[in-house]
Scaffold this motif. Structure first.
Motif, mmCIF file in Angstrom:
data_model
loop_
_atom_site.group_PDB
_atom_site.id
_atom_site.type_symbol
_atom_site.label_atom_id
_atom_site.label_comp_id
_atom_site.label_asym_id
_atom_site.label_seq_id
_atom_site.Cartn_x
_atom_site.Cartn_y
_atom_site.Cartn_z
ATOM 1 N N ARG A 5 26.415 9.599 44.309
ATOM 2 C CA ARG A 5 26.649 8.619 45.467
ATOM 3 C C ARG A 5 26.402 7.116 45.124
ATOM 4 N N ARG A 6 27.322 6.394 45.487
ATOM 5 C CA ARG A 6 27.158 4.927 45.159
ATOM 6 C C ARG A 6 27.019 4.135 46.325
ATOM 7 N N ILE A 13 23.908 0.566 43.162
ATOM 8 C CA ILE A 13 23.055 1.726 43.087
ATOM 9 C C ILE A 13 23.491 3.091 43.227
ATOM 10 N N GLU A 23 23.102 7.405 42.530
ATOM 11 C CA GLU A 23 22.100 8.555 42.709
ATOM 12 C C GLU A 23 22.932 9.924 42.517
ATOM 13 N N SER A 24 22.140 10.708 41.871
ATOM 14 C CA SER A 24 22.392 11.842 41.574
ATOM 15 C C SER A 24 21.589 12.883 42.125
ATOM 16 N N CYS A 63 23.968 2.492 33.503
ATOM 17 C CA CYS A 63 23.003 1.816 34.141
ATOM 18 C C CYS A 63 22.221 0.807 33.332
ATOM 19 N N THR A 115 16.152 14.351 42.549
ATOM 20 C CA THR A 115 16.729 13.393 42.696
ATOM 21 C C THR A 115 16.657 12.135 41.723
ATOM 22 N N ARG A 133 18.097 8.300 40.213
ATOM 23 C CA ARG A 133 18.603 6.968 40.571
ATOM 24 C C ARG A 133 18.787 5.943 39.623
ATOM 25 N N GLU A 192 20.700 1.683 38.676
ATOM 26 C CA GLU A 192 21.587 0.448 38.932
ATOM 27 C C GLU A 192 22.441 0.450 37.995
ATOM 28 N N GLU A 202 30.745 8.929 47.734
ATOM 29 C CA GLU A 202 30.062 10.283 47.628
ATOM 30 C C GLU A 202 30.714 11.445 47.367
#
Length: 348
Positions: A157-158, A162, A164-165, A201, A226, A228, A230, A288
């Motif tokens: 997900r962007r 930022i 996230e997986s 990141c 989760t 996360r 940047e 996503e």
């Protein structure tokens, strides 16, 4: 050729008016709304649509989907072959070559009426019978892409910079079924995903906000974490996909060694199963992608005529019991194949 209008559907969004299709990931950082299907083996299809609107999932239409006969499903690995594969992976673990590897099989069944096989109608059946947080349909028949997913797992997900997986490892009928092995496997894959995201990141930005949370889904539970971070300056979708694909939760650790084991043991390509499926809004800098599990796809070029395919698998560790791992693949498949078949799924 099967002639039906292209579309993509994700949650409450439906995209129509296909404008272009490309395999170039740099397009995802340009402009427009894109549907994305990335096969496990690396084939990338990015489709830009001109119209995107909010629309609830359609009601199932019986005439638009005639599923395979329940007894026609066959598996690329039968029970004996799958259990032998689990033993082989445990041997690789004992030799220090891998810590964990995902072993998957592909189920296939002929479509009785290919003209009554609209993957969007199948997606509607899944949305009603097996709702999932990352459900989606991508229908691009001219490009060999007809996919419906009921994925419970977030790949990427962007939101701006930022990312996230949400790797899943650990599956049971209830939370009481989850073993210490499941928790250990989840932590192992979280470390892998941290390393993958760390490639693209900013240094020190990768964190784990949630570890081994229990999530309930239709008919089963999962352990979900989760991760996360940047994005580093200059990194976009091409770097993000290059650094993280294929998803760590469906490969193993170390990833390169697990991929070699998978290639030696699995007898057919995974295709969109275990790949990435989702949407990207390049104008807004958001997107996503789901891990392509709980996923059906139509193969109209199959020898003998069009078939419906579905993948299922399990993560194998030193603590794996071959029979339990086979049972896990059956648990993951049974509810969804019953929805897609003309009658409830029967094991074969």
């Amino acid at each position: 050729m099967y002639d039906i209008a292209p579309l993509a559907r994700f949650g409450g969004l439906v995209a129509t008016d296909l404008r272009e299709v490309t395999s170039d990931p740099t397009a995802l950082d340009s402009s427009g709304f894109w549907a994305v299907v990335a096969d496990f083996e690396g084939r990338l299809v990015c489709a830009r649509f001109g119209e995107v609107r909010r629309e609830p999932p359609p009601a199932p239409v019986t005439a638009a989907w005639r599923g395979p006969a329940a007894g026609d499903w066959t598996s690329s690995l039968d029970r004996a072959a799958y259990m032998a594969g689990v033993h082989r992976i445990r041997g690789h673990i004992a030799a220090g070559e891998v810590y964990q590897a995902n072993l998957c099989r592909v189920l296939s069944a002929p479509l009785p009426d290919p003209a009554a096989a609209d993957v969007d109608a199948l997606g509607a059946l899944l949305a009603r019978g097996n709702p999932a947080p990352y459900a989606g349909t991508v229908r691009l028949p001219a490009h060999g892409v007809e996919v419906a997913t009921a994925s419970p797992e977030l790949f990427l997900r962007r939101r701006g910079r930022i990312v996230e997986s949400g790797p899943i490892k650990g599956t049971g009928r209830t939370a009481a079924d989850l073993l210490e092995k499941d928790h250990a496997e989840n932590v192992m894959i979280v470390d892998l995903v941290r390393n993958d995201l760390g490639r693209v990141c900013a240094t020190g930005s990768v964190t784990v906000p949630a570890l081994c949370a229990v999530e309930e889904h239709p008919g089963l539970v999962h352990l979900v974490s989760t991760v996360r971070g940047e994005l580093a300056d200059g990194a976009g979708w091409p770097a993000l996909l290059a650094g993280t694909f294929p998803p760590g939760s469906v490969t193993g650790a170390p990833k390169s060694s697990a991929l070699r084991v998978i290639d030696a043991l699995e007898t057919v390509p995974r295709g969109p199963y275990c790949g990435g499926i989702g949407w990207i809004d390049a104008d807004r800098g958001i997107g996503e992608l789901a891990v392509g599990i709980r996923t059906f796809w139509i193969d109209r070029a199959a020898w003998g005529g069009p078939v419906l395919r579905f993948g299922t698998g399990a993560g194998i560790t030193w603590g794996s019991d071959p029979q339990r791992e086979w049972d896990e693949t059956e648990l993951k498949a049974s509810r969804l194949l019953a929805l897609a078949s003309s009658k409830p799924y029967s094991k074969r």
